[in-house]
Design an enzyme around this catalytic site. Structure first.
Site, mmCIF file in Angstrom:
data_model
loop_
_atom_site.group_PDB
_atom_site.id
_atom_site.type_symbol
_atom_site.label_atom_id
_atom_site.label_comp_id
_atom_site.label_asym_id
_atom_site.label_seq_id
_atom_site.Cartn_x
_atom_site.Cartn_y
_atom_site.Cartn_z
ATOM 1 N N CYS A 113 0.822 -1.224 0.000
ATOM 2 C CA CYS A 113 0.000 0.000 0.000
ATOM 3 C C CYS A 113 0.853 1.269 0.000
ATOM 4 C CB CYS A 113 -0.947 -0.002 1.192
ATOM 5 S SG CYS A 113 -2.100 -1.372 1.107
ATOM 6 N N HIS A 260 -3.818 7.076 1.500
ATOM 7 C CA HIS A 260 -4.102 5.719 1.044
ATOM 8 C C HIS A 260 -5.524 5.343 1.462
ATOM 9 C CE1 HIS A 260 -3.903 1.564 0.210
ATOM 10 N NE2 HIS A 260 -3.891 1.183 1.472
ATOM 11 N N ASN A 290 -10.021 -0.938 -1.471
ATOM 12 C CA ASN A 290 -8.573 -0.736 -1.353
ATOM 13 C C ASN A 290 -7.895 -1.298 -2.599
ATOM 14 O OD1 ASN A 290 -5.868 -0.735 -0.713
ATOM 15 N ND2 ASN A 290 -6.124 -1.641 1.327
HETATM 16 O O1 UT7 Z 1 -4.013 -1.230 3.252
HETATM 17 C C1 UT7 Z 1 -3.571 -1.549 4.528
HETATM 18 C C2 UT7 Z 1 -4.132 -2.807 4.907
HETATM 19 N N1 UT7 Z 1 -5.402 -2.948 5.479
HETATM 20 C C3 UT7 Z 1 -5.940 -2.211 6.459
HETATM 21 O O2 UT7 Z 1 -5.481 -1.164 6.824
HETATM 22 C C4 UT7 Z 1 -7.154 -2.769 7.111
HETATM 23 C C5 UT7 Z 1 -7.118 -2.573 8.602
HETATM 24 N N2 UT7 Z 1 -8.161 -3.250 9.344
HETATM 25 C C6 UT7 Z 1 -9.486 -3.015 9.153
HETATM 26 O O3 UT7 Z 1 -9.867 -2.257 8.274
HETATM 27 C C7 UT7 Z 1 -10.475 -3.677 10.091
HETATM 28 O O4 UT7 Z 1 -9.774 -4.320 11.114
HETATM 29 C C8 UT7 Z 1 -11.450 -4.680 9.392
HETATM 30 C C9 UT7 Z 1 -12.412 -3.910 8.492
HETATM 31 C C10 UT7 Z 1 -10.666 -5.682 8.590
HETATM 32 C C11 UT7 Z 1 -12.255 -5.415 10.443
HETATM 33 O O5 UT7 Z 1 -12.959 -4.528 11.272
HETATM 34 P P1 UT7 Z 1 -12.947 -4.734 12.854
HETATM 35 O O6 UT7 Z 1 -13.833 -3.694 13.401
HETATM 36 O O7 UT7 Z 1 -11.515 -4.728 13.292
HETATM 37 O O8 UT7 Z 1 -13.635 -6.138 13.015
HETATM 38 P P2 UT7 Z 1 -13.069 -7.454 13.702
HETATM 39 O O9 UT7 Z 1 -11.905 -7.997 12.944
HETATM 40 O O10 UT7 Z 1 -12.884 -7.180 15.161
HETATM 41 O O11 UT7 Z 1 -14.279 -8.421 13.541
HETATM 42 C C12 UT7 Z 1 -15.492 -8.249 14.242
HETATM 43 C C13 UT7 Z 1 -16.402 -9.383 13.891
HETATM 44 C C14 UT7 Z 1 -15.770 -10.764 14.033
HETATM 45 O O12 UT7 Z 1 -16.749 -11.634 14.516
HETATM 46 P P3 UT7 Z 1 -16.775 -12.036 16.091
HETATM 47 O O13 UT7 Z 1 -15.447 -12.718 16.339
HETATM 48 O O14 UT7 Z 1 -16.924 -10.744 16.820
HETATM 49 O O15 UT7 Z 1 -17.945 -12.937 16.165
HETATM 50 C C15 UT7 Z 1 -15.422 -11.153 12.620
HETATM 51 O O16 UT7 Z 1 -15.412 -12.543 12.402
HETATM 52 O O17 UT7 Z 1 -16.793 -9.272 12.516
HETATM 53 C C16 UT7 Z 1 -16.552 -10.524 11.848
HETATM 54 N N3 UT7 Z 1 -16.222 -10.244 10.460
HETATM 55 C C17 UT7 Z 1 -17.159 -10.065 9.525
HETATM 56 N N4 UT7 Z 1 -18.505 -10.100 9.581
HETATM 57 C C18 UT7 Z 1 -19.191 -9.856 8.442
HETATM 58 C C19 UT7 Z 1 -15.000 -10.110 9.884
HETATM 59 N N5 UT7 Z 1 -15.137 -9.828 8.573
HETATM 60 C C20 UT7 Z 1 -16.470 -9.803 8.331
HETATM 61 C C21 UT7 Z 1 -17.229 -9.574 7.166
HETATM 62 N N6 UT7 Z 1 -18.573 -9.597 7.280
HETATM 63 N N7 UT7 Z 1 -16.663 -9.297 5.978
#
Ligand code: UT7
Length: 333
Positions: A113, A260, A290
């Site tokens: 990125c 980004h 992204n």
């Molecule tokens: O370019 C640089 C690279 N990337 C980034 O900068 C991305 C950085 N990270 C993020 O953008 C966020 O961490 C995410 C968008 C990936 C995730 O958001 P979050 O608020 O950190 O969610 P989480 O990982 O804590 O997940 C919360 C819940 C989990 O379920 P449980 O364990 O609470 O039951 C996940 O399994 O959401 C679930 N989950 C989803 N649910 C529906 C994870 N992905 C999804 C999905 N749809 N696509």
């Protein structure tokens, strides 16, 4: 020392729009979850026949046209991507003949990125030291062919899209450098927080990829989302402040912030932390997701079209991604 300036930009995204509702047919996710957590509403995916260099070619052609140069003037080609057409050689080598160019150096940048700002920094240094005069820098990605599109890969799959953006960076005929600064950083101890393990020689097997690797899904990206998120906000703020300090500028001096596009919430948190008015931050993630190395040059083209990026506009960019790598740049359009 010579001076450098960006003299034109271009972009291209594939026609096929993939909505969050489309993704919810493939995996256990919802439109609301994706919008609330990332701000993404849709992204573009290529068809089976289209490769990363096909997208890059169209973005480059537009950048060359907008720069008003003869493509024969290009004396160096830089290509930032982590989703190349083939394992090797690098994508710049495949793009060079498509552009109708021969013999000029064709260099790949693999800084994820942060790849576009790393490429800008290299182009700027090449021009300032006199090695090259007219550099074509492109960031392009086809992520859709490398994602795990099942529920197991949903945290990553919903975030990424395909697209390309390009700029022509040239030795300035007079005046001062319009690329005021670039700052590059990396902290490889976190490399496995966002990575694709295979194919690779570091897998403890005698093949770079085999059936066991594929069955284990090692060819797909995996991410510690929370850790990446927290570091992205912290590091982008840090390197942006450093860029301002280096140039003796205040935040209020910057006309436009082109960050980004990894997550709309990351950019909103940065704006909040740095106290940047929201209208000065230009985001495209809602439409394209992204697109890694392509996000910043796509943002440039879209900002030009929206009338937000004009001759004289002072721009600050920052990026963070896998590696961990991060970078910032301040430049006058
Ligand atoms: O370019 C640089 C690279 N990337 C980034 O900068 C991305 C950085 N990270 C993020 O953008 C966020 O961490 C995410 C968008 C990936 C995730 O958001 P979050 O608020 O950190 O969610 P989480 O990982 O804590 O997940 C919360 C819940 C989990 O379920 P449980 O364990 O609470 O039951 C996940 O399994 O959401 C679930 N989950 C989803 N649910 C529906 C994870 N992905 C999804 C999905 N749809 N696509």
């Amino acid at each position: 020392m010579y001076h450098s300036e960006i003299i034109g930009c271009g972009m291209y995204v594939p026609e096929k729009v993939v909505t969050n509702h489309d993704l919810s047919q493939m995996m256990d996710t919802t439109h609301d979850w994706i919008v609330q957590r990332s701000g993404i509403e849709e992204r573009r995916w290529v068809d089976a026949q289209t490769s990363t260099t096909d997208l890059a070619l169209k973005a480059c052609e537009e950048a060359i046209k907008n720069a008003g140069i003869d493509k024969k003037d290009i004396d160096c080609l830089l290509f930032a991507t982590i989703s190349p057409d083939h394992d090797f050689p690098g994508n710049a080598c495949f793009l060079q003949p498509k552009l109708g160019l021969t013999e000029i150096p064709a260099i790949d940048v693999r800084q994820q990125c942060s790849g576009f700002i790393y490429g800008m920094s290299m182009a700027d240094a090449f021009i300032k030291c006199g090695q090259y005069k007219t550099i074509l820098l492109v960031g392009a990605e086809v992520h859709s062919k490398g994602l795990n599109k099942t529920t197991a890969g949903r945290d990553v799959a919903v975030l990424f899209g395909d697209g390309a953006g390009a700029v022509v960076i040239r030795r300035a005929e007079s005046g001062s450098s319009k690329i005021l600064s670039t700052h590059l950083f990396a902290e490889g101890m976190h490399a496995k927080e966002l990575w694709a393990a295979a194919p690779g020689s570091g897998l403890g097997s005698d093949e770079r990829i085999n059936h066991q690797h594929i069955e284990a899904g090692l060819q797909y990206p995996s991410m510690n989302g929370k850790k990446v998120f927290a570091n992205a906000v912290r590091r982008m703020c840090e390197c942006l402040n450093l860029a301002l300090e280096t140039n003796h500028l205040k935040l209020e001096d910057i006309d436009l912030f082109l960050f980004h596009q990894a997550n709309l919430r990351i950019n909103q948190m940065m704006a909040q932390e740095l106290k940047i008015p929201e209208e000065k931050v230009f985001n495209t993630i809602m439409k394209y997701g992204n697109t890694t190395a392509a996000t910043i040059p796509i943002g440039m083209s879209e900002a030009v079209k929206a009338g937000k990026l004009k001759k004289g506009t002072l721009v600050a960019s920052a990026a963070f991604g896998s590696g961990f790598t991060w970078a910032s740049s301040i430049y006058r359009w």
